[in-house]
Design an enzyme around this catalytic site. Structure first.
Site, PDB file in Angstrom:
ATOM      1  N   TYR A   1       1.016  -1.598  -0.172  1.00  0.00           N
ATOM      2  CA  TYR A   1      -0.091   0.405   0.001  1.00  0.00           C
ATOM      3  C   TYR A   1       0.723   1.814  -0.032  1.00  0.00           C
ATOM      4  CZ  TYR A   1      -3.513   2.736   1.774  1.00  0.00           C
ATOM      5  OH  TYR A   1      -4.427   3.856   1.138  1.00  0.00           O
TER       6      TYR A   1
ATOM      7  N   LYS B   1       1.287   3.636  -2.766  1.00  0.00           N
ATOM      8  CA  LYS B   1       0.030   5.186  -2.489  1.00  0.00           C
ATOM      9  C   LYS B   1       1.704   6.463  -2.625  1.00  0.00           C
ATOM     10  CE  LYS B   1      -3.758   5.099  -1.576  1.00  0.00           C
ATOM     11  NZ  LYS B   1      -4.627   5.287  -2.283  1.00  0.00           N
TER      12      LYS B   1
END
Length: 302
Positions: free
Chosen positions: A165, A169
């Site tokens: 993640y 990001k």
């Protein structure tokens, strides 16, 4: 003067709930026509249903607004293109894209399957790429566009168990940096939003968070500014619980080092290299090379 979006057309991905729903409702409330995109899957990306998107469209229409539901997976370029084509056919323009769709498959890196890493990157990074690519030419032709990437403090600063993640990001920040440069001559402004909010994505943290302060509606005012006519470009805006901050990728002044003992000098002078006094926010990547060459020329008396 109230911020309005009359005549604007917005696509919000992952808008069936949480942050995306709040973004879509707020844009519609202020006059935008909204494509409510949501695959309707579980938090890990499994499954799918148009029900969530249709429910948000019903909310918008009940309040007198215009919206259309779309269940496309952002990982499917053809489905994304069909979504954009449908919006163009109905409304003739696309002014705003909010890349908000996301999934979580948290595990420590030691325990994470590569497929879970790849899938999270595919949804967050390539999903944003697919959607942005599909709207890029219409925005260039209109000489107007507002695009927001949803980044995260997990990418900017790291978070245990979220290597997939966080990598995705932070990659969105890099995408924003370059697209903001390339889009400038066509008034396409590209920004990042780093939200802190209680949604199903953060439900596992519930016992540790003051949930009453972390409603997703507290983030949306920042989003509205980032997609407004007066939006900045190349901004990383952090938002949550009514707090708004900016994050920057900076470069320290550094030092010039050369010679046989250069590795030892780097080690010995690392605090000096790290000193943030006089640090800069480069306008583009070439600034690093320019800064380094300036030091080298000074050292050689040039």
């Amino acid at each position: 003067m109230a911020m309005r979006f009359d005549g604007r057309v917005a696509i919000v991905t992952g808008a069936g709930g949480g942050l995306g729903r709040q973004h879509a409702l707020a844009l519609a409330r202020r006059g935008a026509r909204v494509v409510v995109n949501d695959l309707g899957g579980a938090r890990d990306g499994s499954g799918g249903s148009a029900t969530a998107a249709e429910a948000v469209v019903a909310e918008i229409e009940a309040a007198g607004g215009e919206a259309m539901a779309n269940p496309a997976s952002v990982t499917d370029p053809a489905a994304v293109q069909a979504m954009v084509d449908a919006a163009m056919a109905r409304w003739g323009r696309i002014d705003i894209l909010v890349n908000n769709a996301g999934v979580l498959r948290d595990k420590t890196f030691a325990k994470m399957d590569l497929e879970d890493f790849r899938f999270v990157v595919d949804v967050h990074l390539m999903g944003a790429v697919n959607c942005t690519k599909a709207v890029w030419d219409p925005m260039r032709e209109a000489n107007y566009g507002r695009i927001v990437m949803t980044t995260s403090s997990s990418g900017l600063y790291g978070n245990f168990g979220q290597s997939n993640y966080g990598a995705a990001k932070m990659a969105l920040v890099g995408l924003m940096q370059t697209l903001s440069i390339e889009g400038a001559k066509h008034d396409i402004r590209v920004n990042c939003l780093a939200p802190t909010a209680h949604t199903r994505m953060t439900e596992d943290l519930g016992a540790r968070l003051p949930l009453e302060l972390l409603g997703p509606e507290m983030v949306t005012p920042g989003l509205l500014h980032l997609v407004s006519d007066d939006a900045p470009s190349r901004c990383i805006l952090a938002a949550g619980a009514g707090g708004f901050e900016r994050a920057y990728v900076t470069l320290t002044r550094g030092v010039w080092i050369a010679g046989e003992d250069a590795p030892e000098q780097v080690a010995a002078r690392f605090d000096e290299i790290s000193d943030r006094t006089g640090e800069i926010v480069p306008e583009m990547g070439a600034a690093q090379g320019f800064t380094e060459l300036t030091k080298a020329r000074a050292a050689h008396g040039r």
